[in-house]
Each structure stands twice: as structure tokens, then as C-alpha cells.
Design a protein around this motif. Sequence first.
Motif, PDB file in Angstrom:
ATOM      1  N   LEU A 545       0.842  -1.192   0.000  1.00 32.29           N
ATOM      2  CA  LEU A 545       0.000   0.000   0.000  1.00 32.29           C
ATOM      3  C   LEU A 545       0.879   1.245   0.000  1.00 32.29           C
ATOM      4  O   LEU A 545       1.824   1.358   0.802  1.00 32.29           O
ATOM      5  N   SER A 546       0.570   2.164  -0.918  1.00 30.74           N
ATOM      6  CA  SER A 546       1.287   3.422  -0.998  1.00 30.74           C
ATOM      7  C   SER A 546       0.267   4.531  -1.170  1.00 30.74           C
ATOM      8  O   SER A 546      -0.726   4.366  -1.899  1.00 30.74           O
ATOM      9  N   THR A 547       0.454   5.656  -0.505  1.00 30.41           N
ATOM     10  CA  THR A 547      -0.522   6.740  -0.524  1.00 30.41           C
ATOM     11  C   THR A 547      -0.850   7.175  -1.951  1.00 30.41           C
ATOM     12  O   THR A 547       0.040   7.439  -2.765  1.00 30.41           O
ATOM     13  N   GLY A 548      -2.161   7.178  -2.233  1.00 22.31           N
ATOM     14  CA  GLY A 548      -2.626   7.620  -3.540  1.00 22.31           C
ATOM     15  C   GLY A 548      -2.531   6.580  -4.634  1.00 22.31           C
ATOM     16  O   GLY A 548      -2.851   6.864  -5.793  1.00 22.31           O
ATOM     17  N   GLN A 549      -2.096   5.372  -4.285  1.00 22.28           N
ATOM     18  CA  GLN A 549      -1.946   4.324  -5.278  1.00 22.28           C
ATOM     19  C   GLN A 549      -2.858   3.133  -4.939  1.00 22.28           C
ATOM     20  O   GLN A 549      -3.147   2.883  -3.767  1.00 22.28           O
ATOM     21  N   PRO A 550      -3.336   2.401  -5.954  1.00 25.16           N
ATOM     22  CA  PRO A 550      -4.148   1.212  -5.662  1.00 25.16           C
ATOM     23  C   PRO A 550      -3.292   0.124  -5.018  1.00 25.16           C
ATOM     24  O   PRO A 550      -2.066   0.102  -5.190  1.00 25.16           O
ATOM     25  N   PRO A 551      -3.893  -0.780  -4.257  1.00 30.91           N
ATOM     26  CA  PRO A 551      -3.131  -1.870  -3.641  1.00 30.91           C
ATOM     27  C   PRO A 551      -2.445  -2.720  -4.704  1.00 30.91           C
ATOM     28  O   PRO A 551      -2.969  -2.945  -5.794  1.00 30.91           O
ATOM     29  N   ILE A 552      -1.250  -3.190  -4.388  1.00 27.93           N
ATOM     30  CA  ILE A 552      -0.493  -4.060  -5.281  1.00 27.93           C
ATOM     31  C   ILE A 552      -0.361  -5.422  -4.618  1.00 27.93           C
ATOM     32  O   ILE A 552       0.013  -5.522  -3.449  1.00 27.93           O
ATOM     33  N   THR A 553      -0.679  -6.461  -5.357  1.00 29.15           N
ATOM     34  CA  THR A 553      -0.649  -7.820  -4.828  1.00 29.15           C
ATOM     35  C   THR A 553       0.736  -8.430  -5.025  1.00 29.15           C
ATOM     36  O   THR A 553       1.290  -8.398  -6.127  1.00 29.15           O
ATOM     37  N   LEU A 554       1.291  -9.004  -3.949  1.00 28.45           N
ATOM     38  CA  LEU A 554       2.582  -9.678  -4.014  1.00 28.45           C
ATOM     39  C   LEU A 554       2.354 -11.184  -4.080  1.00 28.45           C
ATOM     40  O   LEU A 554       1.648 -11.750  -3.249  1.00 28.45           O
ATOM     41  N   VAL A 555       2.960 -11.813  -5.052  1.00 33.07           N
ATOM     42  CA  VAL A 555       2.766 -13.245  -5.297  1.00 33.07           C
ATOM     43  C   VAL A 555       4.040 -13.988  -4.904  1.00 33.07           C
ATOM     44  O   VAL A 555       5.125 -13.661  -5.400  1.00 33.07           O
ATOM     45  N   PRO A 556       3.964 -14.979  -4.005  1.00 31.83           N
ATOM     46  CA  PRO A 556       5.160 -15.736  -3.614  1.00 31.83           C
ATOM     47  C   PRO A 556       5.896 -16.287  -4.828  1.00 31.83           C
ATOM     48  O   PRO A 556       5.294 -16.823  -5.758  1.00 31.83           O
TER      49      PRO A 556
END
Length: 598
Positions: A545-556
Motif C-alpha cells: 500500500l502506498s498513498t494515492g496508489q491502488p493496492p499491489i498484490t505480491l505473489v510468492p
Amino acid sequence: MKQIILLSLTFLFVFFGSKIQAQTYNTDKSLKGFDKYIEQVMQDWNAPGIAVGIIIKDELVYAKGFGYRDLENKLPITSKTLFPIASNTKLFTAVAMGMLVEDGTLAWDKPISNFVPKIKFNTQELYNTVTLRDMLAHRTGISRHDNIWYKSDFSRKELYDRLQFLEPVQPLRQSFLYNNLMYMASGYNLELLTGKTWEQFVQENIFSPLSMNSTLFTIEAMEKTKDFAVPYYEDRDTDLLAKYPFYREMQGVGPAGSIISNLEDMSNWVSALMNKGDFQGKNVISNDILRETLQPAMALPNTALETKGYDEILNPAYGMGRSSASYKGHFLTKHGGAIGGFYSQVSMLPYDSIGVVVFVNGAHNRPLTDFITYNIYDRLLGLEQTDFNGRSLKERIDGKKAAKEARKTAGDTRIANTTPSHPLADYVGQYEDPAYGILSITLDGTALAFDFHNTKLPLDHYHYDRFDTPDDQLLGKYSVNFSTNPQGEIATAVMSIDEGEVVFLKKPDASLSATATLNNYVGSYELAGDIVKIELMDGNQLIALSTGQPPITLVPYKTNKFKVKEFSDYLVDFSLEGNDVKIMKLIVPGGAYDYVKK
């Protein structure tokens, strides 16, 4: 006006005139020569065995086996010999669902999600609109995807949960797309609504009241009996018969095709269907349910007429669990079944009070159930006997010849003198698709091996990163094309399955998705005033999560390394000192950025 009335009367007589004619049948006279006809068919088709049952009104007037249920031991087929009826199971499921409609638990034409909110489809539109009739009439717009269930170990619930990943390929109610999974889902809906399994419900509400006391649901139960058929196939390019292994993995998809029965039990079922649901003086099935299963829900093309000029069967339509058509002017309803070397046909001319059940135990004998059925109708109705056998036999001979010639050209597209892009060990792993499940690639000595839903075959290099299995007579042939990710590693395996290409993604080690492991990476990371928060969602999913940005999914991906779901050329690498994470390195095509944990 007079001409219109005459045309209407003519139509009624042509289509329903048999109701006026059908009083009594002299079966001995009508079926004279029929046994010899079957013997000739068996010889023409190299058929191991055939079972034929004829029901008139409410009586099984003819029940006979031809050939062997077990060739090796020369055991004959009898009226009690058990056969898997495969998709003739579907009408049992449609009737069972109709019983829930009758008691107000369901409705034919309201969204199924109104009654079973747990069901999931690929789109919200489907969730909001798909009805029970849509599911049972094969008109959801979702194609069949049989390799999700075929030979898999998936439970009914696991199959049910995979519906959400099946994208529609046609608009709802616009095309007939046969789909076994929709019958599976209907049976599971029944369980959710009643607390009883589909098997329990069908046993209690259909089998027992109809005295179908020999009818079963599993091959294992069938093998404990004394009289059951063994399937066979014709060895490729020869006339040698060999045993076909019993297909056992039916319980997940059971409501679409797991019932096993015999001529005697099925005659009770057909009798009830032809007599408004009545059996031995009692109403077992509401006639309203039976009428609904016959209502045309999807029109089907006159394929035989349009492609070959055959006009015996016209204007077919599918209802629920059975189709209907005009057979030489007589109203016909029928359904076929096919699984693991067995074929069945259950049909009737209800206005003529004739029903026919045909079973065959030869994988190469698919057309027999159809044309034997039609020959019986021709004989009983006093119609000219169409030479269906001659037609189909020519197609069989031509088809075998064409298949043999086609196999000679296998490999013609192969590009010579190519090598895989990676050492064979790099291809090893488990590859997963959310609907189809796991494709496992292993290294067997110096060659790769393929394992998909209990189908295990060698996997040989074809060219570049394509590997093919042998063309196995029973297991089929598969082609796997591997591809790399931006990091240059083998990441996907693509196969053409069912109606399209399926992309299987290489799975990371399962330990990388453990909650305890993922918790190590949770926290805030900073670079030049830019703060990124790593949070854990649902116990096993990291997001950035970063301010002003959509959530980014981390994949193992690998130990301490994660891919970015949204960008395949991005990589997140967590650096540890001892057991503590100190730095989150974001690696992108333009460089690497170190975010320090706060």
C-alpha cells in the motif's frame, strides 16, 4: 380458412397421429428377424455385447442380451446385467430438482442465486440471471470444460467452487453448450438445500419408489455384484478387442452421469416416464415435472438433414435432461450416455406408448445405441426400415481410414535441430490453473514426465520449449508449451484443453504462503520519504500500500522474493539480517530501489 384448418389437422395427424394408431402391438410379428439383425450388427461392428429392452405402455415386453458382458470368461449379457448409463443420469437429476420446485424450495425460471446464494459464476450478470432451467438445458453460455472433472479427484464441492472461474463464451440462452458441470452444480445445490446428498435424495425419492433395487452409483459397488458388464475397445488399426479400464472418478460429477443400472430397473423408470409418473398404481413423479423436462428450452439444428440429407429426425430441441424431435412424424424423446467404453440410449415415443433402452460395452460402438433404437421403432410402427447400420458402418470405415492417414502426418510441423531453452530440471514443478487444477511435471531419469488428473505419460521434446506426450489410445495426446517470465525462468505451461488454451502458472513452494512466513515481511518501508506499507490480507496474501496508489498484490516466488501480480517484470526482494527483515528491494527494468524497514 379451410386450407389452414386442413393443414393444421394434417400436422396434428403427422406429429401426433400415432396416438390414435397406438392401441396394441404384435411384438412377435414386428420383431421377427430382429435378433438376426442385432447379430449382424455385432459382426459388422465387432461389438462385444448389446442389451436391448422394449417397454410398451407399462410392461417390459422384450429384454435380451447379445454377446458377452465379459469376453474373457464368456459370460453372457442378461436383463439383469449392470451398465453405467452415463448421461442418462441427467434426467434423474432434472426430476429430482423438479421435486424441489414442486415443494416450493426452488423455481425453474427464477435466478438460482435467489435460492442458493453460495453459488458463484464468473460474472455478476450470470449470478443475477442464471436459472435452474438454464443450468439443466445447457444454455448458460458456459462451454463444457470436461477436463476439469474428467479423471480428477476433485470432490463435488471442489468442482462447484470452480464454476466461478469459467468465463462464458456465448450470451446466456443463445446457444446450446452441453455442460456436465451444470448438472454437478444442480446436484450440489440440492444438497445445500435439503441437507441430503444427491445420491441419498435420488435413492429415497426415485429408485426406491420405482423398485429400482439393483441400481447403483459407483463402480466399486457394481463390482460387488454378480452380473455386470466389462468395457472393451478395439485396438487401433486392428479388430482386436482389449479391456477398457473402468472409469471410476465419477463421484464429483455424479449428478451428470454416475448411475449404473440394468434393463429391468430402467424399464420401471421408462414406464413411469410414459405414464405420467405412475408406477404400480402410485404416482411417484408429478406429471407437471415430466412436462417441464420436455418443454423445449433450446432449439437444436437439423444437422443430419443439412449436412447429409437425412430427414428421419427433424426439429430437435433440448428440454431438461432429455431432447425431443420428430422421428418420421412420431414424437420422440431421448438421451444418450457415454463413459469409459460404455454407451446407453434411453428413448420413448410417448404418444405411441413405446420405450426403448439399449446398452453397449464397446468404446468403438457409439452409433449402435441410436440406430438399434430406430430400427425397433420402424419395426413396431410398421415403417420402412432405414438402413442406419449401412450408413454408420461406412462412416466408421471411412473414419478409421482417415484417422490412420492423419497419424502419419503427426510431427510434420516439427522444426528440426532445436533444443529446449533451459535444462530439463528447470521445467520441473507444479503448474496450476484455478479451474483445471494442477499439472505436475517431473524428471524421470533423463526425460520429463506429465501428470494431469491421474493421466501419467512421458513428455518428450518436440521443438523449442514444446514437449508432447505419446498419442495414447486410451489416455489421449497432450502438447505442453512452456514459456519464460521476464526474469528468464520457466513460468507457465500452456495446453489446448477442451474449448481453448489453458495457462497453468508455475507454483512456488507452498511454505512461502504460510502465515508465519508472510508475517515476517509485514511493516512499513521508506525510501526518500516514500513510504510503502506491506500488509497481510486473509492470512495468506501480502499487499503493498502506498498513498494515492491502488493496492499491489505480491505473489510468492522464491524464498524472500515476490512477484508483482500486476507487473510481471517487477520483483520484490526482502533482505534479512538473521531472522529480521531489514530492506525491501524493488527491482524494475529501470533499476533496483532499496526501501528500509522502519
